[in-house]
Scaffold this active site. Structure first.
Site, PDB file in Angstrom:
ATOM      1  N   GLN A 101      54.257 -20.375  39.913  1.00 56.87           N
ATOM      2  CA  GLN A 101      53.255 -19.536  39.236  1.00 56.87           C
ATOM      3  C   GLN A 101      53.079 -19.996  37.791  1.00 56.87           C
ATOM      4  OE1 GLN A 101      54.639 -15.505  38.796  1.00 56.87           O
ATOM      5  NE2 GLN A 101      52.575 -14.680  38.574  1.00 56.87           N
ATOM      6  N   GLY A 102      51.909 -20.564  37.471  1.00 54.03           N
ATOM      7  CA  GLY A 102      51.669 -21.090  36.124  1.00 54.03           C
ATOM      8  C   GLY A 102      50.849 -20.133  35.279  1.00 54.03           C
ATOM      9  N   SER A 145      52.596 -18.013  32.281  1.00 57.45           N
ATOM     10  CA  SER A 145      53.106 -17.916  30.898  1.00 57.45           C
ATOM     11  C   SER A 145      52.970 -19.230  30.140  1.00 57.45           C
ATOM     12  CB  SER A 145      54.582 -17.510  30.911  1.00 57.45           C
ATOM     13  OG  SER A 145      54.757 -16.317  31.617  1.00 57.45           O
ATOM     14  N   SER A 201      59.141 -20.644  37.223  1.00 59.76           N
ATOM     15  CA  SER A 201      60.271 -20.612  38.151  1.00 59.76           C
ATOM     16  C   SER A 201      60.050 -21.607  39.289  1.00 59.76           C
ATOM     17  CB  SER A 201      60.435 -19.216  38.760  1.00 59.76           C
ATOM     18  OG  SER A 201      60.733 -18.286  37.763  1.00 59.76           O
ATOM     19  N   GLU A 224      52.999  -8.880  43.632  1.00 59.33           N
ATOM     20  CA  GLU A 224      54.371  -9.264  43.283  1.00 59.33           C
ATOM     21  C   GLU A 224      55.357  -8.135  43.573  1.00 59.33           C
ATOM     22  OE1 GLU A 224      54.568 -10.878  39.354  1.00 59.33           O
ATOM     23  OE2 GLU A 224      56.546 -11.759  39.670  1.00 59.33           O
ATOM     24  N   SER A 252      57.918  -6.934  30.815  1.00 58.90           N
ATOM     25  CA  SER A 252      59.131  -6.445  30.142  1.00 58.90           C
ATOM     26  C   SER A 252      59.142  -4.911  30.111  1.00 58.90           C
ATOM     27  CB  SER A 252      59.179  -6.986  28.701  1.00 58.90           C
ATOM     28  OG  SER A 252      58.152  -6.371  27.942  1.00 58.90           O
ATOM     29  N   ASN A 253      60.314  -4.346  29.811  1.00 61.28           N
ATOM     30  CA  ASN A 253      60.413  -2.875  29.717  1.00 61.28           C
ATOM     31  C   ASN A 253      59.399  -2.307  28.728  1.00 61.28           C
ATOM     32  OD1 ASN A 253      62.459  -2.782  31.547  1.00 61.28           O
ATOM     33  ND2 ASN A 253      63.954  -1.809  30.190  1.00 61.28           N
ATOM     34  N   GLU A 254      59.226  -3.010  27.595  1.00 68.38           N
ATOM     35  CA  GLU A 254      58.306  -2.495  26.575  1.00 68.38           C
ATOM     36  C   GLU A 254      56.869  -2.461  27.112  1.00 68.38           C
ATOM     37  OE1 GLU A 254      60.575  -4.859  26.062  1.00 68.38           O
ATOM     38  OE2 GLU A 254      61.980  -3.851  24.710  1.00 68.38           O
TER      39      GLU A 254
HETATM   40  C1  LIG Z   1      63.782 -15.267  34.983  1.00 70.19           C
HETATM   41  C2  LIG Z   1      62.345 -15.414  34.574  1.00 70.19           C
HETATM   42  C3  LIG Z   1      61.452 -16.042  35.432  1.00 70.19           C
HETATM   43  C4  LIG Z   1      60.114 -16.197  35.062  1.00 70.19           C
HETATM   44  N1  LIG Z   1      59.262 -16.859  35.916  1.00 70.19           N
HETATM   45  C5  LIG Z   1      57.974 -17.060  35.539  1.00 70.19           C
HETATM   46  C6  LIG Z   1      57.080 -17.802  36.380  1.00 70.19           C
HETATM   47  O1  LIG Z   1      57.455 -18.269  37.460  1.00 70.19           O
HETATM   48  N2  LIG Z   1      55.813 -18.011  35.953  1.00 70.19           N
HETATM   49  C7  LIG Z   1      55.345 -17.517  34.769  1.00 70.19           C
HETATM   50  O2  LIG Z   1      54.172 -17.708  34.466  1.00 70.19           O
HETATM   51  N3  LIG Z   1      56.176 -16.828  33.931  1.00 70.19           N
HETATM   52  C8  LIG Z   1      57.470 -16.592  34.301  1.00 70.19           C
HETATM   53  N4  LIG Z   1      58.331 -15.907  33.470  1.00 70.19           N
HETATM   54  C9  LIG Z   1      57.848 -15.489  32.146  1.00 70.19           C
HETATM   55  C10 LIG Z   1      57.661 -14.002  31.968  1.00 70.19           C
HETATM   56  O3  LIG Z   1      56.506 -13.565  32.625  1.00 70.19           O
HETATM   57  C11 LIG Z   1      57.627 -13.742  30.473  1.00 70.19           C
HETATM   58  O4  LIG Z   1      58.905 -14.029  29.956  1.00 70.19           O
HETATM   59  C12 LIG Z   1      57.248 -12.341  30.133  1.00 70.19           C
HETATM   60  O5  LIG Z   1      55.906 -12.112  30.460  1.00 70.19           O
HETATM   61  C13 LIG Z   1      57.458 -12.039  28.614  1.00 70.19           C
HETATM   62  O6  LIG Z   1      56.776 -12.972  27.871  1.00 70.19           O
HETATM   63  P1  LIG Z   1      57.509 -13.808  26.710  1.00 70.19           P
HETATM   64  O7  LIG Z   1      58.769 -14.364  27.259  1.00 70.19           O
HETATM   65  O8  LIG Z   1      56.517 -14.730  26.129  1.00 70.19           O
HETATM   66  O9  LIG Z   1      57.935 -12.744  25.631  1.00 70.19           O
HETATM   67  P2  LIG Z   1      56.976 -12.059  24.546  1.00 70.19           P
HETATM   68  O10 LIG Z   1      55.716 -11.623  25.188  1.00 70.19           O
HETATM   69  O11 LIG Z   1      56.886 -12.961  23.372  1.00 70.19           O
HETATM   70  O12 LIG Z   1      57.804 -10.774  24.176  1.00 70.19           O
HETATM   71  C14 LIG Z   1      58.926 -10.801  23.285  1.00 70.19           C
HETATM   72  C15 LIG Z   1      59.400  -9.374  23.086  1.00 70.19           C
HETATM   73  O13 LIG Z   1      58.358  -8.577  22.476  1.00 70.19           O
HETATM   74  C16 LIG Z   1      58.052  -7.466  23.274  1.00 70.19           C
HETATM   75  N5  LIG Z   1      56.609  -7.203  23.247  1.00 70.19           N
HETATM   76  C17 LIG Z   1      55.622  -8.113  23.457  1.00 70.19           C
HETATM   77  N6  LIG Z   1      54.408  -7.524  23.381  1.00 70.19           N
HETATM   78  C18 LIG Z   1      54.629  -6.208  23.129  1.00 70.19           C
HETATM   79  C19 LIG Z   1      53.789  -5.086  22.958  1.00 70.19           C
HETATM   80  N7  LIG Z   1      52.461  -5.203  23.044  1.00 70.19           N
HETATM   81  N8  LIG Z   1      54.368  -3.871  22.738  1.00 70.19           N
HETATM   82  C20 LIG Z   1      55.717  -3.740  22.689  1.00 70.19           C
HETATM   83  N9  LIG Z   1      56.581  -4.781  22.815  1.00 70.19           N
HETATM   84  C21 LIG Z   1      56.048  -6.006  23.045  1.00 70.19           C
HETATM   85  C22 LIG Z   1      58.489  -7.839  24.694  1.00 70.19           C
HETATM   86  O14 LIG Z   1      58.779  -6.703  25.477  1.00 70.19           O
HETATM   87  C23 LIG Z   1      59.735  -8.670  24.411  1.00 70.19           C
HETATM   88  O15 LIG Z   1      60.840  -7.827  24.181  1.00 70.19           O
HETATM   89  C24 LIG Z   1      59.673 -15.723  33.816  1.00 70.19           C
HETATM   90  C25 LIG Z   1      60.580 -15.091  32.951  1.00 70.19           C
HETATM   91  C26 LIG Z   1      61.892 -14.945  33.316  1.00 70.19           C
HETATM   92  C27 LIG Z   1      62.840 -14.281  32.353  1.00 70.19           C
END
Ligand SMILES: Cc1cc2nc3c(=O)[nH]c(=O)nc-3n(C[C@H](O)[C@H](O)[C@H](O)COP(=O)(O)OP(=O)(O)OC[C@H]3O[C@@H](n4cnc5c(N)ncnc54)[C@H](O)[C@@H]3O)c2cc1C
Length: 394
Positions: free
Chosen positions: A126-127, A129, A167, A250, A373-375
């Site tokens: 899944q592309g 992020s 992933s 999902e 994420s939880n947030e």
């Molecule tokens: C094990 C794992 C597998 C994954 N596999 C894939 C995959 O196969 N394909 C893919 O595309 N992605 C994948 N991801 C990515 C995943 O979707 C992202 O990590 C997720 O969407 C969070 O984005 P980020 O890591 O850029 O964090 P950010 O968006 O930068 O967030 C950082 C922090 O800020 C908080 N935050 C961000 N925006 C807000 C807001 N508006 N209000 C309050 N808090 C906020 C978040 O909750 C987090 O705590 C994977 C992630 C993990 C951990």
């Protein structure tokens, strides 16, 4: 006997008969934080399942599935987990891309891609992020432009940009990519949903080493990567709608199977606490009791969410369920470490081999991040359930 019970009995009997011989050693292998375990053997197992018609069971028969009802699918996932069958390798194709193509693909796309997902000949990733597009997915910068062909079609999409946290990309043949196809567009507009083959010169996949010391997700760089002009799902510019529909798939029926796995982990923690004396500690006993009741809540949440799935798509209750199980599982990892006591700090071997408890503890830190994420889930609940004002955007 109801058709669900018959289906359950059939699945149980098949798993019991086939998770033997060359596959016997696969029990409990793979899964989050342990995807590197016996990957080739798990692929062989899944192809064996496919040959007997046990992959994509919820898909309509015309696309190679069994047309299993929601209740039958739940029964299958529960039996699969109870049998300790290995973690699936083709789940991204089966649970995410396949249902998306069934809903939005062209007949030609369905004919080209679905059979190879059913037979587990092609694996998908899944592309979505990117370094600056995670929670804020609409910030996607990867771009794609048409090259060749004429007004009536033909030619290619040429893709350039970077995805991250992808992933299993290193094991995959294809990636579904959200890319910007309308130059100058912003946010949700101008995005498209492209199917891109990974085995080509314009694609570089770099594994990312996780806390667990293993690498199951990757950076994926597209530098003039090509895909056929027909490999777009939906119309150009309609990618956001398609991408969101994929996310809806999902959180499907596999969540009930997930709980069987959670229950097994909790049972093992309890056994360890009894064996090493940690269960004598009243604070540990209290946390175990809370974990047990939490698991019952997870089950209720999942059943409530499945009502939404049965009605078409999971609603905001999916967000409540996601926060709850992710937080519960992260806390289970912490409990496991505390039950291990000082032993929990010792590596299982050189140079960085981890025990199953350590893997659980470390990988479960990511549960509250992926799939929203939880947030972000709290934002969804605040806006769509409680009716609070939408968060301000720059
Ligand atoms: C094990 C794992 C597998 C994954 N596999 C894939 C995959 O196969 N394909 C893919 O595309 N992605 C994948 N991801 C990515 C995943 O979707 C992202 O990590 C997720 O969407 C969070 O984005 P980020 O890591 O850029 O964090 P950010 O968006 O930068 O967030 C950082 C922090 O800020 C908080 N935050 C961000 N925006 C807000 C807001 N508006 N209000 C309050 N808090 C906020 C978040 O909750 C987090 O705590 C994977 C992630 C993990 C951990």
């Amino acid at each position: 006997m109801s058709s669900v019970e018959e289906f359950r009995t059939e699945a149980r009997a098949w798993l019991r008969a086939h998770l033997t011989g060359e596959f016997a050693g696969l029990r409990g292998r793979g899964g989050p934080g342990r995807e590197h375990e016996a990957f080739a053997e798990r692929l062989a197992w899944e192809r064996h399942m496919a040959a007997a018609g046990w992959t994509c069971i919820g898909w309509p028969r015309e696309y190679g599935g069994r047309g299993a009802t929601l209740a039958q699918q739940v029964a299958f996932h529960e039996e699969y987990a109870l049998a300790e069958a290995p973690a699936r390798v083709g789940h991204i194709g089966e649970q995410l891309l396949g249902p998306t193509l069934i809903a939005f693909g062209t007949p030609a796309q369905r004919a080209r891609f679905l059979p190879k997902i059913v037979s587990v000949e092609e694996l998908w990733c899944q592309g979505y992020s990117e370094p600056d597009a995670g929670s804020d997915l609409a910030n996607v910068r990867t771009r794609a432009e048409r090259d060749g062909g004429d007004g009536d079609g033909g030619g290619d999409w040429v893709v350039t940009g970077q995805k991250i946290w992808t992933s299993l990309a290193h094991e995959s043949d294809w990636c579904f990519v959200v890319a910007r196809t309308e130059p100058g567009s912003v946010r949700h507009a101008g995005l498209s949903y492209l199917l891109v083959p990974l085995d080509q010169p314009g694609v570089e996949i770099r594994p990312i080493t996780q806390l667990t010391g293993t690498s199951e997700f990757n950076e994926v760089f597209f530098d003039g990567a090509r895909t056929d002009a027909d490999n777009i799902v939906g119309a150009p510019g309609d990618g956001w709608r398609i991408a969101m529909a994929t996310l809806g798939f999902e959180r499907g029926v596999s969540t009930l199977g997930q709980q069987v796995g959670f229950r097994r982990e909790l049972t093992a923690v309890i056994e360890l606490a009894k064996a090493n004396g940690a269960a004598a500690d009243p604070l540990i006993r209290d946390r175990i009791a809370r974990a047990w009741t939490g698991l019952e809540t997870i089950r209720c949440n999942a059943l409530r969410m499945l009502d939404g799935v049965a009605a078409g798509a999971p609603g905001p209750e999916a967000s409540i369920g996601k926060i709850f199980w992710a937080t519960w599982h992260r806390e289970l990892g912490e409990l496991a470490m505390d039950v291990c006591g000082a032993d929990g700090m010792l590596a299982a071997g050189e140079p960085y081999d981890l025990t199953g408890w350590q893997r659980l503890f470390l990988f479960s830190r990511s549960d509250t991040i992926y799939a929203g994420s939880n947030e972000i889930q709290r934002n969804v609940i605040a806006e769509r359930v409680l009716g609070l004002p939408k968060e301000a955007r720059a």
